[in-house]
Design a protein around this motif. Structure first.
Motif, mmCIF file in Angstrom:
data_model
loop_
_atom_site.group_PDB
_atom_site.id
_atom_site.type_symbol
_atom_site.label_atom_id
_atom_site.label_comp_id
_atom_site.label_asym_id
_atom_site.label_seq_id
_atom_site.Cartn_x
_atom_site.Cartn_y
_atom_site.Cartn_z
ATOM 1 N N ASN A 17 13.121 1.139 -1.361
ATOM 2 C CA ASN A 17 13.545 0.189 -0.329
ATOM 3 C C ASN A 17 13.246 0.758 1.060
ATOM 4 O O ASN A 17 14.114 0.808 1.926
ATOM 5 C CB ASN A 17 15.046 -0.101 -0.462
ATOM 6 C CG ASN A 17 15.373 -0.738 -1.793
ATOM 7 O OD1 ASN A 17 14.970 -1.846 -2.061
ATOM 8 N ND2 ASN A 17 16.071 0.002 -2.634
ATOM 9 N N GLY A 58 4.159 -3.660 0.649
ATOM 10 C CA GLY A 58 4.064 -2.925 -0.603
ATOM 11 C C GLY A 58 3.378 -1.578 -0.503
ATOM 12 O O GLY A 58 2.988 -1.015 -1.532
ATOM 13 N N GLU A 60 2.830 2.455 -0.099
ATOM 14 C CA GLU A 60 3.567 3.642 -0.534
ATOM 15 C C GLU A 60 4.312 4.235 0.665
ATOM 16 O O GLU A 60 3.929 4.018 1.815
ATOM 17 C CB GLU A 60 2.587 4.685 -1.091
ATOM 18 C CG GLU A 60 1.868 4.258 -2.340
ATOM 19 C CD GLU A 60 2.788 4.238 -3.549
ATOM 20 O OE1 GLU A 60 3.714 5.071 -3.609
ATOM 21 O OE2 GLU A 60 2.570 3.393 -4.429
#
Length: 160
Positions: A17, A58, A60
């Motif tokens: 998150n 999305g 990393e």
């Protein structure tokens, strides 16, 4: 003491998150900016919003951190100087008291040179120095060129 398993779970949650982490970081930096008014922390905060965007797309966590760092550096070195220049360029009606004295007439009260002197500017007595080194005699007038601290730097007034 927090167990290793619990620490790992907390880090995994932050990584999963990341947008929450970056949003909280933005809010903290925005509060610090409100106190400091340096325009550094808001640039870092905008970098954190870049991290939020990367997280929501999305990316990393390492890429989110890279976006944060790169965007923050670009904003600090490119946008901050422009913002400061714009903020310091106030209209004449909004200049501070000291800025308003630039160009004002100054009555020389005692012999004024590069080393010492005094003058009356806008009803107040100021420590005065000459800008060029040419002495000004008491009773003559000069123009304020700049103010440094409590010292006014004068040049002889142009006589017409």
């Amino acid at each position: 003491m927090v167990s290793q398993e619990r620490k790992t779970g907390m880090f995994e949650w932050i990584i999963a998150n990341g947008w929450v982490f970056w949003l909280v970081l933005f809010l903290v930096l925005a509060v610090i900016e409100m106190v400091s008014l340096d325009l550094y922390f808001i640039m870092l905060g905008l970098g954190a919003l870049g991290g939020v965007t990367a997280a929501l797309l999305g990316a990393e966590f390492w890429l989110q951190a890279l976006v944060f760092c790169a965007l923050s550096l670009v904003l600090i070195f490119m946008l901050r100087p422009l913002a400061i220049k714009h903020l310091r360029k106030a209209p004449e009606s909004l200049r501070t008291n000291i800025e308003r004295l630039i160009g004002e007439e100054a009555l020389v009260l005692e012999p004024t040179s590069r080393l010492m002197g005094s003058a009356k500017i806008g009803g107040e007595i100021w420590t005065a120095r000459t800008e060029s080194g040419a002495p000004l005699q008491p009773g003559t007038y000069g123009s304020v060129v700049r103010i440094e601290g409590a010292t006014a730097y004068l040049r002889p007034r142009d006589t017409e």
